[in-house]
Design a protein around this motif. Structure first.
Motif, PDB file in Angstrom:
ATOM      1  N   GLY A 228       0.743  -1.302   0.098  1.00  0.00           N
ATOM      2  CA  GLY A 228      -0.035  -0.106   0.148  1.00  0.00           C
ATOM      3  C   GLY A 228       0.826   1.401  -0.004  1.00  0.00           C
ATOM      4  N   ASP A 229       0.865   1.937  -1.293  1.00  0.00           N
ATOM      5  CA  ASP A 229       1.566   3.296  -1.155  1.00  0.00           C
ATOM      6  C   ASP A 229       0.727   4.331  -0.832  1.00  0.00           C
ATOM      7  OD1 ASP A 229       0.298   3.183  -3.737  1.00  0.00           O
ATOM      8  OD2 ASP A 229       2.081   3.403  -4.941  1.00  0.00           O
ATOM      9  N   TRP A 230      -0.394   4.381  -0.583  1.00  0.00           N
ATOM     10  CA  TRP A 230      -1.224   5.268  -0.041  1.00  0.00           C
ATOM     11  C   TRP A 230      -2.526   4.472   0.472  1.00  0.00           C
ATOM     12  CZ3 TRP A 230      -0.660   9.787   1.890  1.00  0.00           C
ATOM     13  CH2 TRP A 230      -1.761  10.691   1.898  1.00  0.00           C
ATOM     14  N   ALA A 231      -2.992   5.302   1.705  1.00  0.00           N
ATOM     15  CA  ALA A 231      -4.455   4.677   2.298  1.00  0.00           C
ATOM     16  C   ALA A 231      -5.063   5.863   2.764  1.00  0.00           C
ATOM     17  CB  ALA A 231      -4.162   3.593   3.308  1.00  0.00           C
ATOM     18  N   GLN A 232      -6.544   5.833   2.794  1.00  0.00           N
ATOM     19  CA  GLN A 232      -7.216   6.869   3.193  1.00  0.00           C
ATOM     20  C   GLN A 232      -8.574   6.087   3.889  1.00  0.00           C
ATOM     21  OE1 GLN A 232      -7.047  10.158   0.481  1.00  0.00           O
ATOM     22  NE2 GLN A 232      -8.950  10.862   0.803  1.00  0.00           N
ATOM     23  N   THR A 233      -8.982   6.759   4.831  1.00  0.00           N
ATOM     24  CA  THR A 233     -10.317   6.536   5.619  1.00  0.00           C
ATOM     25  C   THR A 233     -10.935   7.337   6.095  1.00  0.00           C
ATOM     26  OG1 THR A 233     -11.025   4.861   7.358  1.00  0.00           O
ATOM     27  CG2 THR A 233      -9.286   6.108   7.914  1.00  0.00           C
ATOM     28  N   SER A 234     -12.130   7.438   6.600  1.00  0.00           N
ATOM     29  CA  SER A 234     -12.790   8.521   7.052  1.00  0.00           C
ATOM     30  C   SER A 234     -12.256   9.129   8.501  1.00  0.00           C
ATOM     31  CB  SER A 234     -14.331   8.001   7.610  1.00  0.00           C
ATOM     32  OG  SER A 234     -14.286   7.275   8.741  1.00  0.00           O
ATOM     33  N   GLU A 235     -12.535  10.362   8.262  1.00  0.00           N
ATOM     34  CA  GLU A 235     -12.110  10.989   9.660  1.00  0.00           C
ATOM     35  C   GLU A 235     -12.730  10.749  10.888  1.00  0.00           C
ATOM     36  OE1 GLU A 235      -9.875  13.319  12.088  1.00  0.00           O
ATOM     37  OE2 GLU A 235      -9.517  13.287   9.751  1.00  0.00           O
ATOM     38  N   GLN A 236     -14.077  10.222  10.677  1.00  0.00           N
ATOM     39  CA  GLN A 236     -14.748   9.762  11.935  1.00  0.00           C
ATOM     40  C   GLN A 236     -14.099   8.584  12.389  1.00  0.00           C
ATOM     41  OE1 GLN A 236     -16.293  10.635   8.882  1.00  0.00           O
ATOM     42  NE2 GLN A 236     -18.002  11.572   9.012  1.00  0.00           N
ATOM     43  N   TRP A 237     -13.498   7.596  11.643  1.00  0.00           N
ATOM     44  CA  TRP A 237     -12.819   6.561  12.119  1.00  0.00           C
ATOM     45  C   TRP A 237     -11.593   7.107  12.898  1.00  0.00           C
ATOM     46  CZ3 TRP A 237     -13.113   2.174  13.986  1.00  0.00           C
ATOM     47  CH2 TRP A 237     -11.953   1.709  14.764  1.00  0.00           C
ATOM     48  N   ILE A 238     -10.806   7.991  12.256  1.00  0.00           N
ATOM     49  CA  ILE A 238      -9.701   8.364  13.082  1.00  0.00           C
ATOM     50  C   ILE A 238      -9.985   9.035  14.368  1.00  0.00           C
ATOM     51  CG2 ILE A 238      -7.795  10.225  12.692  1.00  0.00           C
ATOM     52  CD1 ILE A 238      -7.936   9.884   9.875  1.00  0.00           C
ATOM     53  N   SER A 239     -10.947   9.913  14.221  1.00  0.00           N
ATOM     54  CA  SER A 239     -11.452  10.651  15.560  1.00  0.00           C
ATOM     55  C   SER A 239     -12.137   9.731  16.679  1.00  0.00           C
ATOM     56  CB  SER A 239     -11.976  12.047  15.331  1.00  0.00           C
ATOM     57  OG  SER A 239     -13.558  11.575  14.633  1.00  0.00           O
ATOM     58  N   GLN A 240     -12.839   8.740  16.223  1.00  0.00           N
ATOM     59  CA  GLN A 240     -13.895   7.859  16.954  1.00  0.00           C
ATOM     60  C   GLN A 240     -13.501   6.553  17.192  1.00  0.00           C
ATOM     61  OE1 GLN A 240     -17.784   8.459  15.376  1.00  0.00           O
ATOM     62  NE2 GLN A 240     -17.728  10.720  15.082  1.00  0.00           N
ATOM     63  N   GLY A 241     -12.885   5.921  16.226  1.00  0.00           N
ATOM     64  CA  GLY A 241     -12.484   4.467  16.266  1.00  0.00           C
ATOM     65  C   GLY A 241     -11.699   3.965  17.512  1.00  0.00           C
ATOM     66  N   ALA A 242     -12.225   3.012  18.202  1.00  0.00           N
ATOM     67  CA  ALA A 242     -11.550   2.522  19.402  1.00  0.00           C
ATOM     68  C   ALA A 242     -11.651   0.984  19.382  1.00  0.00           C
ATOM     69  CB  ALA A 242     -12.277   3.031  20.492  1.00  0.00           C
ATOM     70  N   ALA A 243     -10.695   0.452  20.132  1.00  0.00           N
ATOM     71  CA  ALA A 243     -10.620  -0.960  20.278  1.00  0.00           C
ATOM     72  C   ALA A 243     -11.721  -1.722  20.961  1.00  0.00           C
ATOM     73  CB  ALA A 243      -9.329  -1.256  20.930  1.00  0.00           C
TER      74      ALA A 243
END
Length: 391
Positions: A228-243
């Motif tokens: 993977g030379d680039w990856a992108q996801t939602s800002e919601q996952w970055i700010s809210q995602g948890a284990a």
């Protein structure tokens, strides 16, 4: 209940589902930035690393040679790159050997029963379990778009499932892979995972037992290893995602742009595997869909992560938060490792299309849930496509 998360090598493997994610972006909805430079190759086949990639690492005190020789295992807070612009994934040839591929398993990431109630939104009755069916080998004949995502995190090597999807900017020559956001970035408490790679038609011949233990890298990855030379996801996952707790699950999706580890033969991923699925961002609501089919490599017991399985069921609805999109839910006994795998249904044009991906499920492994893809997902997909237009 627990979210479906990536699978971890080492330690004991719990019979449950797991989750983790990726992100990057210029706006509150879409995490993004300029694509990271990927490794180039000289005429004699040696890998060269562009200066801007070296500089990106040096900004964080990371020496590229040391990184490739094991520094990537340093998960100190200051070394765990989190921001979108910091995504780097230098190719380390042959890092994903057969043993590391086979040993990627699932970590414990529990979700309490009360964490996913659906009390505030529209939630249909829990579906009856649907027994996962083994895909007939060779897998490439029936599901050429499916494969595994391999990556490293603080707890060891992990695995998810993924799907080759079409690239609007490069018709017939896509290098895009769709998976769960939690398969590339750890969410609000962490950063980007490392050594992210995609293996289409992993273990294509469906080897098991001693035969599998003796399989070569080419047999485990017949269509190569794609980094993977680039990856992108939602800002919601970055700010809210948890284990734990299922936070961020309605936005748990990601797009990875890949490049062949060993240079390939000039063919794109789509040309190499012979297929790529369109992505439907306006799929009908659950009651209007007759059936969805989920594909993946479940790795938590009773599965071992080496074989491909599928479940097909009429979807229902699962609401985690009334303020967030309602998720699709189907009956399925697949466990962790199937996370990120594509869900296929007939689009509005009547043709098969990817409409979701596996995100969460209960400890009892009786059902799976995936996000409904809307404007946020479409924005991420189109942005990654544009970044690599004509490349």
């Amino acid at each position: 209940m627990r979210p479906i998360r990536p699978l971890l090598a080492a330690a004991s493997v719990a019979a449950a589902l797991a989750l983790t994610a990726t992100a990057c972006g210029p706006s509150e909805e879409n995490a993004g930035g300029e694509p990271t430079a990927s490794a180039d190759r000289t005429s004699d086949g040696k890998i060269t690393i562009p200066d801007d990639l070296k500089d990106r690492l040096k900004e964080h005190g990371i020496d590229l040679d040391k990184w490739r020789n094991g520094e990537w295992k340093n998960w100190d807070k200051d070394k765990w790159l989190r921001e979108a612009k910091d995504y780097v994934n230098p190719i380390i040839e042959d890092l994903w050997d057969p043993d590391r591929m086979r040993d990627a398993e699932q970590p414990e990431r529990p979700v309490e029963d009360g964490d996913i109630s659906g009390d505030e939104g529209v939630t249909d009755p829990t579906p009856e379990p649907v027994e996962a069916a083994a895909v007939k080998a060779p897998y490439h004949d029936g599901v050429p778009e499916a494969g595994k995502v391999l990556f490293d995190g603080p707890q060891g090597s992990m695995v998810c499932s993924a799907t080759v999807v079409k690239d609007p900017a490069n018709p017939g020559r896509s290098n895009l892979v769709w998976t769960a956001g939690h398969c590339v970035h750890a969410g609000k408490e962490g950063g980007w995972y490392r050594n992210i790679a995609f293996v289409p038609s992993y273990n294509d011949s469906g080897r098991t037992g001693a035969d599998l233990e003796n399989a070569t890298r080419e047999e485990m990855a017949p269509y190569g290893v794609w980094w993977g030379d680039w990856a992108q996801t939602s800002e919601q996952w970055i700010s809210q995602g948890a284990a734990t707790g299922g936070q961020g699950a309605p936005y748990d999706y990601a797009v990875i742009h890949v490049t062949p580890e060993k240079g390939g033969n000039g063919k794109s991923l789509e040309e190499t595997v012979g297929s790529a699925l369109p992505v439907e961002f306006a799929a009908p609501a659950a009651p209007e869909i007759a059936e969805m089919e989920a594909t993946g490599y479940p790795a938590a017991p009773p599965f071992d992560g080496q074989l491909m399985y599928q479940c097909a069921d009429k979807p229902g609805r699962l609401s985690l938060d009334a303020a967030q999109p309602t998720m699709y839910r189907i009956g399925c006994t697949m466990t962790g490792g199937s996370s990120g795998g594509g869900w296929v249904a007939r689009g509005r044009d009547g043709k098969p299309a990817l409409v979701s991906n596996t995100s969460i499920g209960p400890v009892t492994a009786g059902w799976l849930a995936g996000p409904r893809l809307g404007d946020e997902a479409k924005g991420i997909y189109e942005e990654v496509s544009k970044k690599f237009a004509g490349r």
